[in-house]
Design an enzyme around this catalytic site. Structure first.
Site, short mmCIF file in Angstrom:
data_model
loop_
_atom_site.label_atom_id
_atom_site.label_comp_id
_atom_site.label_asym_id
_atom_site.label_seq_id
_atom_site.Cartn_x
_atom_site.Cartn_y
_atom_site.Cartn_z
N VAL A 27 0.83 -1.20 0.00
CA VAL A 27 0.00 0.00 0.00
C VAL A 27 0.87 1.26 0.00
O VAL A 27 0.38 2.36 0.02
CB VAL A 27 -0.97 0.04 1.21
CG1 VAL A 27 -1.97 -1.09 1.11
CG2 VAL A 27 -0.20 -0.05 2.53
N ASP A 28 2.20 1.07 -0.01
CA ASP A 28 3.09 2.22 -0.06
C ASP A 28 3.73 2.31 -1.45
O ASP A 28 3.31 1.65 -2.38
CB ASP A 28 4.16 2.13 1.04
CG ASP A 28 4.90 0.79 0.99
OD1 ASP A 28 4.73 0.03 0.01
OD2 ASP A 28 5.65 0.50 1.93
N ASP A 29 4.77 3.12 -1.58
CA ASP A 29 5.39 3.31 -2.89
C ASP A 29 6.47 2.29 -3.15
O ASP A 29 7.55 2.60 -3.65
CB ASP A 29 5.93 4.73 -3.01
CG ASP A 29 4.80 5.74 -3.03
OD1 ASP A 29 3.74 5.41 -3.60
OD2 ASP A 29 4.97 6.83 -2.47
#
Ligand code: 6R9
Length: 698
Positions: free
Chosen positions: A567-569
């Site tokens: 859910v992050d980069d």
């Protein structure tokens, strides 16, 4: 008390999700099959272990799992001390088996297990097994890139090789706490080096030998090793890769930034390149074969505290700078050994092959430490899994009679594309347990792996975990749980996964959200090297009181966990973790690139592909030549595995009025979901979206 209540709640939750064939079964609505009886199809997506398998398994039923799990949560100190006692400790740990503070509001984050206990993991992998009578058992089977090239080391031989290298390292002044950077391919010398460092309490930092000189230099500058250990070259498939050249370039670069490496121990990998063709710097470079064999084959162990550092491993995060994940000795040892034993139902008669490279965490925990702590026979394969043809894996499985085969979904998908005949040409009859790691395994790849490779006979352990967690966190125990294709199922002993909403509130029952873990477990990382603040900010501040994994997860009505990706980069390409920011900073270092925005897109084989939007410096025209040169820049700065699958030339990027790039829109454009662009009215210049779409297939 609050903690006790939370623990009780959690246990109630786990018990209520118990879906055993015998017990309160809330999965009766599903069509079930038993292992070995039928194919896994979309209609019967619940696969029970066979009676045969379960009755011989370490954990033979869901009831037994629940009993053990319950104890591990209610009495972690007792549960883990009992297991830890099976290892060799020079001195037992203190009264407090573990200490944890996972709440930033209560002071610095701190995790300790078995503090005060004095041990050595290399001793536990080698000497302990030799003393137990396993000295003549094979520890490592090495299979070269070229069929027909192979070698073995027994536990006694491995111990001797490790001691020789350890003596050399001591001789050149490497001691407790000193860093050693290792840039080696899958030769036996790689686990030998890890174990030699551990023996003398030096901290190894293995850098995957697919990283570029620049990435290697960055890691060298960060941890300042006394010595770099490498080899001259390696063959992967039909390509020869000159590793020494890469190391040379990295050492020049690190010297320019003010840190000079004094020694570069180089193994001569003759099958790939001879000495004569290897560039050499007198005074700094030493041939492994010239010095190591002269050293004695015994070397006293440097006893360490359970909380002394064992290794550093750099991994990608959501900013450009890689994070040095630090693992310590005691907890990591106990955790990797235990997870290996249970998740693969390891028995002394097994032959184990994990296709991961030791340059990644999977190779640390489940090529080297976990298996060797169990006295297992481990295969180390130097080459490419589809060389000389896509049947190579099964050729190796038959050759060594592999019983446990652990790999990544990306390899499963690529072999699936090559066709069943490469698989069915080999018997694979030794296979007993299969494993998957690195990214979510899609149900169709799962079924192919299960039906074709394992002939519906072998359970699949889909192990969810991370560099940071040290070992498996959510994984099937093959004799205990009925499986659902694509689900990592249930938590390992001692692990309390929770799903939280944006506010950090735990959500129960059928749900999806952010995957966190409450409480510590022995294998957890203790800090980010030299940056404890980033450790706290990245992992413990997003949701107070929990470790935040960075993954999304849903739980179905039967309590099974389904990982949904980062859910992050961070993107996950062929199971390799890559920060979008790392690729962006490589691209913008190109003199003609003004700005870059990188997103992940679905990729049939790799899981995710890298899609890069670039804007160019004013007046520079986009061309095929420029595209190639941008690709080369990324290859040079990070490594070939991080090269974008697509470069999308953009006259401008969609930005908010405050200048923030709207990645949500870029993701939709990248995946050509043009009818789902959503609201673009808040963009400072909504026209750029149309321009981008028009240029999509340039
Ligand atoms: C061991 C390893 C960690 C990230 C993790 C997640 C993904 C790993 C997975 C999985 C779904 C699995 N991941 N195993 N996703 N199912 N069985 O791969 O460590 O390189 O640090 O990557 O990989 O997204 O957060 P690492």
């Amino acid at each position: 008390d609050n903690k006790k209540m939370r623990t009780e709640n959690h246990l109630r939750h786990v018990e209520s999700m118990a879906t055993m064939p015998s017990g309160a079964c809330n999965i009766s609505h599903l069509n079930a099959v038993i292992l070995g009886d039928a194919l896994a199809t979309e209609e019967n997506d619940l696969i029970f272990p066979s009676h045969d398998f379960s009755s011989q398994a370490h954990v033979p039923s869901t009831d037994k799992y629940l009993e053990m799990y319950k104890r591990s949560i209610e009495d972690p100190a007792g549960f883990w001390s009992d297991i830890a006692s099976q290892f060799h400790w020079r001195q037992k740990w203190g009264d407090q088996v573990y200490f944890e503070n996972l709440d930033v509001s209560k002071g610095p984050i701190k995790i300790e297990w078995f503090k005060g206990g004095i041990t050595n993991i290399s001793y536990n992998c080698l000497d302990r097994n030799v003393e137990a009578g396993l000295g003549n058992n094979v520890a490592l089977y090495w299979e070269g890139n070229e069929p027909g090239f192979d070698a073995t080391l027994t536990y006694t031989q491995l111990l001797h090789s490790v001691c020789q290298l350890a003596n050399y390292l001591k001789d050149i002044g490497v001691g407790k706490g000193d860093a050693v950077v290792v840039y080696l391919p899958m030769l036996m010398e790689l686990p030998i080096t890890m174990l030699a460092c551990a023996r003398i309490a030096a901290v190894h930092s293995v850098v995957f030998a697919g990283f570029s000189a620049e990435s290697l230099a960055q890691r060298i500058i960060d941890c300042k090793p006394k010595v770099v250990i490498t080899c001259n070259a390696v063959k992967r498939g039909s390509k020869v890769i000159n590793l020494k050249d890469i190391v040379d370039a990295a050492l020049v670069e690190s010297a320019q930034s003010g840190f000079s490496v004094e020694a570069c121990l180089t193994y001569e990998n003759q099958s790939a390149m001879t000495r004569e063709n290897t560039k050499w710097k007198e005074g700094r470079d030493i041939w492994w074969q010239d010095v190591i064999p002269k050293y004695p084959t015994n070397c006293a162990v440097e006893w360490v505290d359970a909380e002394d550092p064992l290794f550093l491993l750099y991994t990608s995060g959501s900013t450009g700078k890689p994070k040095g994940v630090l693992h310590t000795t005691g907890g990591y040892m106990v955790y990797t050994a235990t997870t290996f034993k249970y998740a693969f139902d390891y028995k002394p008669s097994d032959v184990y092959w994990c296709t991961a490279d030791c340059g990644w965490i999977t190779g640390h925990s489940y090529v080297t430490y976990g298996p060797l702590l169990n006295g297992a026979s481990v295969i180390i394969y130097e080459g490419a899994p589809n060389y000389p043809n896509p049947g190579r894996c099964w050729d190796i499985v038959d050759k060594y009679k592999v019983t446990i085969f652990y790999t990544a979904p990306t390899l499963v998908r690529s072999l699936m594309r090559d066709g069943d005949e490469y698989v069915t040409r080999y018997t694979r009859k030794s296979l007993r347990v299969l494993g998957s790691v690195g990214e979510p395994i899609n149900p169709s790849a799962w079924r192919w792996f299960f039906n074709i490779v394992g002939e519906s006979r072998c359970p699949i352990s889909d192990t969810w975990w991370q560099t940071e967690t040290g070992g498996f966190m959510i994984t099937p125990l093959p004799g205990a749980w009925p499986q659902k294709p694509g689900s990592a199922t249930f938590p390992f002993f001692g692990v309390q996964p929770v799903i939280v909403d944006e506010k950090g509130v735990e959500i129960e029952g059928e749900c999806s959200g952010y995957l966190c873990v409450k409480s510590s477990w022995p294998g957890a990382f203790r800090t980010l090297y030299g940056d404890h603040e980033r450790y706290e900010t990245t992992y413990f501040k997003p949701f107070t009181g929990y470790y935040f994994s960075g993954d999304g997860c849903s739980r179905d009505k039967d309590g099974y966990h389904w990982l949904t990706g980062r859910v992050d980069d961070v993107i996950n390409v062929s199971g390799h973790r890559i920060g979008t920011a790392e690729v962006e900073s490589a691209l913008v270092s190109h003199p003609q690139c003004a700005e870059a925005a990188v997103v992940g897109v679905e990729h049939e084989v790799k899981g995710q592909g890298i899609y890069a939007f670039v804007t160019l410096v004013q007046g520079v025209p986009y061309s095929e030549e420029l595209r190639k040169s941008l690709m080369l820049t990324v290859r040079n700065q990070i490594g070939a595995f991080a090269a974008p699958d697509k470069i999308h030339w953009a006259p401008g990027l969609p930005k908010t009025r405050s200048g923030k790039i709207m990645r949500r829109i870029l993701r939709k454009i990248a995946s050509r979901q043009l009818d789902e662009l959503g609201d673009t009215s808040t963009l400072s210049d909504p026209n750029v979206v149309d321009q981008l779409i028009a240029l999509a297939d340039c």
